[in-house]
Write a protein that holds these residues in place. Structure first.
Motif, PDB file in Angstrom:
ATOM      1  N   PHE A 233       1.178   8.290  -3.910  1.00 47.96           N
ATOM      2  CA  PHE A 233       0.491   9.112  -4.843  1.00 47.96           C
ATOM      3  C   PHE A 233      -0.778   9.764  -4.786  1.00 47.96           C
ATOM      4  O   PHE A 233      -1.215  10.776  -5.042  1.00 47.96           O
ATOM      5  N   LEU A 234      -1.681   8.952  -3.758  1.00 41.36           N
ATOM      6  CA  LEU A 234      -2.948   9.323  -3.244  1.00 41.36           C
ATOM      7  C   LEU A 234      -2.859  10.551  -2.625  1.00 41.36           C
ATOM      8  O   LEU A 234      -3.539  11.596  -2.994  1.00 41.36           O
ATOM      9  N   PHE A 235      -2.008  10.675  -1.581  1.00 41.00           N
ATOM     10  CA  PHE A 235      -1.916  11.711  -0.529  1.00 41.00           C
ATOM     11  C   PHE A 235      -0.867  12.898  -1.384  1.00 41.00           C
ATOM     12  O   PHE A 235      -1.187  14.029  -0.787  1.00 41.00           O
TER      13      PHE A 235
ATOM     14  N   PRO B 254       0.864   3.295  -3.417  1.00 43.34           N
ATOM     15  CA  PRO B 254      -0.536   3.788  -4.031  1.00 43.34           C
ATOM     16  C   PRO B 254      -0.878   4.999  -2.823  1.00 43.34           C
ATOM     17  O   PRO B 254      -1.321   5.895  -3.362  1.00 43.34           O
ATOM     18  N   LEU B 255      -0.675   4.798  -1.883  1.00 42.85           N
ATOM     19  CA  LEU B 255      -0.837   5.800  -0.943  1.00 42.85           C
ATOM     20  C   LEU B 255      -0.180   7.093  -0.980  1.00 42.85           C
ATOM     21  O   LEU B 255      -0.562   7.988  -0.889  1.00 42.85           O
TER      22      LEU B 255
ATOM     23  N   ILE C 119      -8.015  15.291   4.798  1.00 46.48           N
ATOM     24  CA  ILE C 119      -9.432  15.430   3.793  1.00 46.48           C
ATOM     25  C   ILE C 119      -9.988  16.741   3.807  1.00 46.48           C
ATOM     26  O   ILE C 119     -10.264  17.396   2.765  1.00 46.48           O
TER      27      ILE C 119
ATOM     28  N   GLY D  18      -1.277  13.846  -4.490  1.00 44.73           N
ATOM     29  CA  GLY D  18      -2.402  14.162  -5.205  1.00 44.73           C
ATOM     30  C   GLY D  18      -3.339  15.075  -4.397  1.00 44.73           C
ATOM     31  O   GLY D  18      -3.666  16.229  -4.778  1.00 44.73           O
ATOM     32  N   ILE D  19      -3.630  14.517  -3.148  1.00 46.45           N
ATOM     33  CA  ILE D  19      -4.415  15.330  -2.069  1.00 46.45           C
ATOM     34  C   ILE D  19      -3.980  16.617  -1.750  1.00 46.45           C
ATOM     35  O   ILE D  19      -4.486  17.610  -1.807  1.00 46.45           O
ATOM     36  N   TYR D  20      -2.571  16.616  -1.473  1.00 46.66           N
ATOM     37  CA  TYR D  20      -1.798  17.548  -1.230  1.00 46.66           C
ATOM     38  C   TYR D  20      -1.804  18.814  -2.380  1.00 46.66           C
ATOM     39  O   TYR D  20      -2.051  19.842  -1.885  1.00 46.66           O
TER      40      TYR D  20
ATOM     41  N   LEU E 202       0.712  -1.289  -0.006  1.00 43.17           N
ATOM     42  CA  LEU E 202       0.002   0.005   0.287  1.00 43.17           C
ATOM     43  C   LEU E 202       0.897   1.323   0.046  1.00 43.17           C
ATOM     44  O   LEU E 202       0.366   2.441  -0.206  1.00 43.17           O
TER      45      LEU E 202
ATOM     46  N   THR F 154       1.570  16.933   5.731  1.00 41.61           N
ATOM     47  CA  THR F 154       1.517  16.088   4.647  1.00 41.61           C
ATOM     48  C   THR F 154       2.901  16.000   3.945  1.00 41.61           C
ATOM     49  O   THR F 154       3.191  14.732   3.838  1.00 41.61           O
TER      50      THR F 154
END
Length: 311
Positions: free
Chosen positions: A29-31, A26-27, A281, A33-35, A23, A78
């Motif tokens: 790149f996810l976070f 993937p996590l 979030i 993107g969120i940042y 994980l 972050t």
């Protein structure tokens, strides 16, 4: 560590959100993107409100302050969190950990009270529209924003000052992705009773006081809206408040779950998941919630785009 801090620990290891190897990437790149969305959204909101004279009202003055708080809070947390996904051991020095704790508390406490201030602003706008400009004067708005930051600084100073007096000599692994209060206290080998009592008292004040202010404001708001005869007027009033209610529910729900219980009762793994909502979030969602459902923001954005096209 230095004798003044009464700690033998010179650095901590942040455990991160998960230890599952599959994980991590993937996590990351996810976070990431969120940042990026958080920075662009909140910075864009601040710039848009500053450039558009249409948005120079108390409501958007508070919204730009909220965007600033969200931008700073996300930046404090972050980048270091992202490191835990790509490094084998995400270390943080004792001074850096205390600094992160201090600024994290400043901005999370400030957000609690800023949401209450915004609820009061909506109360005045809907319940006393004729007196809105007189009541919500520039001086009062400035004092309210300064008061919000004073609340944040006071709470952060008390908590960080108490943590600095704690003796850390057990394990140095913080079961979290940031230097938060309760995960740090778990590593203490001295009494944390005073810290926990203060945390519960301040958390109760900083969560329940804004919630009661918000509830009181919205009771009067709903009462006023129900007395509006036209369906269009009622719909407009509800749409103005719905964005704020959505942001409040997510932020206070997750924050209350983390802080309004003793550390012995709460699960740190559950706490990590709930804290993702109000630390990462919510700062991303706020500019989206307030812009996508707001006609004034859309109009102001389109006008600025038109001006840029003509240049």
């Amino acid at each position: 560590m230095a004798a003044g801090n009464h700690s033998s620990v010179t650095e901590f290891i942040l455990a991160g959100l998960t230890e599952h190897p599959g994980l991590q990437l993937p996590l990351f790149f996810l976070f990431l993107g969120i940042y990026v969305v958080t920075v662009l959204g909140n910075l864009g909101m601040i710039i848009l409100i500053g450039l558009s004279s249409r948005l120079h009202t108390p409501m958007y003055y508070f919204l730009s302050s909220l965007s600033f708080i969200d931008l700073c809070q996300s930046t404090v947390i972050t980048p270091k969190m992202l490191m835990s996904f790509v490094t084998e051991k995400n270390t943080i020095s004792y001074p850096a950990c205390m600094t992160q704790l201090f600024f994290f508390l400043v901005f999370v406490i400030s957000e609690c009270h800023m949401l209450a201030v915004m609820a009061y602003d909506r109360y005045v706008a809907i319940c006393n529209p004729l007196l809105y400009n007189v009541t919500m004067s520039y001086q009062l708005c400035s004092c309210m924003v300064v008061g919000v930051y004073i609340m944040g600084l006071t709470g952060a100073t008390v908590h960080t000052g108490c943590v600095l007096r704690v003796l850390f000599c057990k394990a140095d692994v913080i079961n979290h992705y940031l230097c938060d209060l309760f995960p740090l206290l778990e590593l203490s080998c001295s009494s944390t009773y005073i810290n926990e009592v203060l945390a519960l008292c301040f958390s109760t004040f900083n969560i329940l006081t804004p919630i009661l202010t918000i509830l009181g404001s919205y009771i009067f708001i709903i009462s006023s809206i129900l007395h509006i005869r036209s369906t269009e007027g009622r719909s407009k009033a509800f749409s103005t408040c719905s964005s704020h209610i959505t942001a409040i529910a997510i932020f206070f729900g997750s924050a209350a779950f983390m802080y309004l219980q003793p550390s012995s009762v709460s699960s740190m793994d559950q706490g990590k998941v709930s804290s993702v909502f109000y630390t990462i979030i919510v700062p991303m969602l706020n500019p989206l919630i307030y812009s996508l459902r707001n006609k004034d923001v859309k109009i102001a954005f389109n006008k600025i785009l038109e001006k840029r096209c003509f240049l």
